[in-house]
Design an enzyme around this catalytic site. Structure first.
Site, PDB file in Angstrom:
ATOM      1  N   LEU A 208      41.070  41.307 -10.969  1.00  0.00           N
ATOM      2  CA  LEU A 208      41.026  39.885 -11.290  1.00  0.00           C
ATOM      3  C   LEU A 208      39.706  39.004 -10.915  1.00  0.00           C
ATOM      4  O   LEU A 208      39.449  38.920  -9.802  1.00  0.00           O
ATOM      5  CB  LEU A 208      42.246  39.080 -11.397  1.00  0.00           C
ATOM      6  CG  LEU A 208      43.209  39.510 -11.931  1.00  0.00           C
ATOM      7  CD1 LEU A 208      44.617  38.648 -11.275  1.00  0.00           C
ATOM      8  CD2 LEU A 208      43.544  39.395 -13.414  1.00  0.00           C
ATOM      9  N   HIS A 209      38.978  38.634 -12.098  1.00  0.00           N
ATOM     10  CA  HIS A 209      37.681  37.876 -11.669  1.00  0.00           C
ATOM     11  C   HIS A 209      37.316  36.576 -12.647  1.00  0.00           C
ATOM     12  O   HIS A 209      36.661  35.743 -12.486  1.00  0.00           O
ATOM     13  CB  HIS A 209      36.601  38.515 -11.030  1.00  0.00           C
ATOM     14  CG  HIS A 209      35.745  39.101 -12.328  1.00  0.00           C
ATOM     15  ND1 HIS A 209      36.306  40.160 -12.924  1.00  0.00           N
ATOM     16  CD2 HIS A 209      34.658  38.642 -12.959  1.00  0.00           C
ATOM     17  CE1 HIS A 209      35.351  40.449 -13.795  1.00  0.00           C
ATOM     18  NE2 HIS A 209      34.549  39.601 -13.811  1.00  0.00           N
ATOM     19  N   ARG A 210      37.891  36.796 -13.849  1.00  0.00           N
ATOM     20  CA  ARG A 210      37.334  36.046 -15.037  1.00  0.00           C
ATOM     21  C   ARG A 210      37.972  34.261 -14.756  1.00  0.00           C
ATOM     22  O   ARG A 210      39.117  34.371 -14.282  1.00  0.00           O
ATOM     23  CB  ARG A 210      37.755  36.372 -16.359  1.00  0.00           C
ATOM     24  CG  ARG A 210      37.474  37.863 -16.665  1.00  0.00           C
ATOM     25  CD  ARG A 210      36.009  37.546 -17.263  1.00  0.00           C
ATOM     26  NE  ARG A 210      35.539  39.028 -17.613  1.00  0.00           N
ATOM     27  CZ  ARG A 210      34.178  39.472 -17.666  1.00  0.00           C
ATOM     28  NH1 ARG A 210      33.411  38.249 -17.913  1.00  0.00           N
ATOM     29  NH2 ARG A 210      34.033  40.596 -17.985  1.00  0.00           N
ATOM     30  N   ARG A 243      35.552  35.379  -5.792  1.00  0.00           N
ATOM     31  CA  ARG A 243      35.839  34.288  -6.606  1.00  0.00           C
ATOM     32  C   ARG A 243      37.416  34.056  -6.536  1.00  0.00           C
ATOM     33  O   ARG A 243      37.910  32.973  -6.330  1.00  0.00           O
ATOM     34  CB  ARG A 243      35.429  34.439  -7.978  1.00  0.00           C
ATOM     35  CG  ARG A 243      36.041  33.489  -8.966  1.00  0.00           C
ATOM     36  CD  ARG A 243      35.306  33.918 -10.358  1.00  0.00           C
ATOM     37  NE  ARG A 243      35.622  32.763 -11.353  1.00  0.00           N
ATOM     38  CZ  ARG A 243      34.390  31.715 -11.498  1.00  0.00           C
ATOM     39  NH1 ARG A 243      33.328  32.192 -11.120  1.00  0.00           N
ATOM     40  NH2 ARG A 243      34.870  30.715 -12.316  1.00  0.00           N
ATOM     41  N   ASP A 282      40.398  42.502 -15.881  1.00  0.00           N
ATOM     42  CA  ASP A 282      39.748  41.352 -16.822  1.00  0.00           C
ATOM     43  C   ASP A 282      38.271  41.931 -16.893  1.00  0.00           C
ATOM     44  O   ASP A 282      37.545  40.888 -17.326  1.00  0.00           O
ATOM     45  CB  ASP A 282      39.947  40.062 -16.643  1.00  0.00           C
ATOM     46  CG  ASP A 282      39.730  39.454 -15.234  1.00  0.00           C
ATOM     47  OD1 ASP A 282      38.981  40.250 -14.428  1.00  0.00           O
ATOM     48  OD2 ASP A 282      40.095  38.569 -14.637  1.00  0.00           O
TER      49      ASP A 282
END
Length: 365
Positions: A208-210, A243, A282
């Site tokens: 996950l990073h969006r 992030r 994502d």
């Protein structure tokens, strides 16, 4: 012909690598073609080490512009200033950009203002989501590009709708798949395979990073909790993006089957992908790799710039929709996941096609 290759972030090097190899092969055949590899330094990545370049046989950049992070505007400006100086000091016949990071857009603008032709690898892909910085980068880059190298017929259609001449669009396949095919037999089992007692098709991978997923604490906590609940006894391996790590540090998300790990190298990460029961992500690039390796993929986004991974491959879009996520897990557990296929021209030869086209185009100039 002298080509300047631009890479702005770690995934860009995976796309650049087969292009470099294709250029070097042509040089051995006596073709007058040379390259200079420019790393803008857009992302500081401690994993972008000697080992990373060596394991994928990627050349070290000729220069790192070292622009580092900042706001979208700050980073774009810093890249443009540094890349302009680079082109002045090292003139070239063509600038080649890949993907859709800020460097892709910024270096395209600089090149065109310097009256240098631009080739865009992965041209024409669109998500339709203008909240994504990458979508803006794609649109601006493709509005200035001279030669468009595409991964799918969907991308071709997008470009034609924009008025791009078909003579400048080259459907070549996917350079990320070139890299995967080259290295699939070299994938490496990470140490955590033994320490976490993993076995083939008996664990999940999640990335996950969006911003839409990781920038808001309540929604991130709800999403991860839902996935853990649905995973039942399957271990979830979660390489944590920098992030995402900042936000997770303030949340109490400790579950017995959820294993936070540091980002892995290319060979180790794709070993885990290849042997996973399924992948939740994502990321756009990972959906291509899961399609290639025939691994079920649940994409936690509402849109994708790679529709072929859904229409042809193993990918399903669920966004943050609880019902869609539940349905996807039900299909996984019932072994009713759709049968994927390999998209056209994802055969490991995209980079060779790109360089052959460029050589032919250079002869016509």
């Amino acid at each position: 012909m002298n080509i300047t290759l631009v890479a702005g972030a770690r995934p860009n090097f995976m796309k650049i690598a087969p292009i470099v190899h294709a250029i070097e092969d042509k040089k051995k055949e006596g073709v007058d073609i040379n390259y200079r590899l420019v790393h803008t330094g857009q992302h500081y990545d401690k994993n972008l080490s000697d080992t990373f370049f060596e394991e994928l046989n990627i050349p070290f950049p000729d220069i790192n512009l070292d622009v580092k992070s900042g706001t979208q505007a700050e980073q774009t400006a810093a890249i443009m200033i540094s890349f302009e100086k680079e082109l002045q000091q090292n003139p070239c016949d063509l600038v080649m950009v890949v993907g859709d990071v800020t460097s892709t857009m910024a270096c395209t603008i600089v090149a065109k203002k310097a009256h240098i032709n631009v080739a865009h690898v992965e041209a024409g892909i669109r998500s339709g989501d203008m909240k994504m910085p990458e979508e803006i980068n794609r649109i601006v880059t493709d509005s200035l590009t001279d030669y468009f190298f595409t991964t799918s017929t969907y991308a071709n259609e997008n470009l034609v709708k924009l008025g791009v001449s078909k003579s400048n669009i080259f459907f070549v396949g996917n350079v990320m798949i070139d890299t995967l095919r080259t290295n699939e037999d070299r994938l490496k089992q990470p140490e955590l395979w033994k320490t976490l007692h993993l076995s083939n098709k008996n664990y999940l991978i999640m990335t996950l990073h969006r911003p839409s997923n990781v920038d808001e604490e309540i929604s991130l906590k709800k999403l991860i909790t839902k996935i853990v609940d649905l995973s039942e006894t399957y271990p979830i391996i979660f390489p944590v993006h920098p992030r995402t790590k900042k936000l997770l540090s303030g949340l109490d998300l400790n579950f017995k089957n959820l294993h936070y790990i540091n980002p892995l190298g290319y060979l180790e990460f794709n070993y885990l992908v290849k042997h996973a029961f399924a992948v939740l992500t994502d990321s756009g690039g990972i959906t291509e790799e899961t399609t290639m390796m025939n691994v079920p993929c649940i994409t936690l986004r509402d849109s994708t710039e790679r529709p072929e991974t859904c229409d042809i491959g193993t990918n399903v879009l669920v966004g943050n929709d609880s019902e869609k996520i539940e349905k996807a897990f039900h299909e996984l557990r019932s072994k009713n996941w759709k049968q994927g296929a390999i998209p056209e021209l994802w055969d490991g030869n995209a980079a060779k096609r790109i360089i052959n086209h460029l050589i032919d185009l250079h002869k016509l100039e």
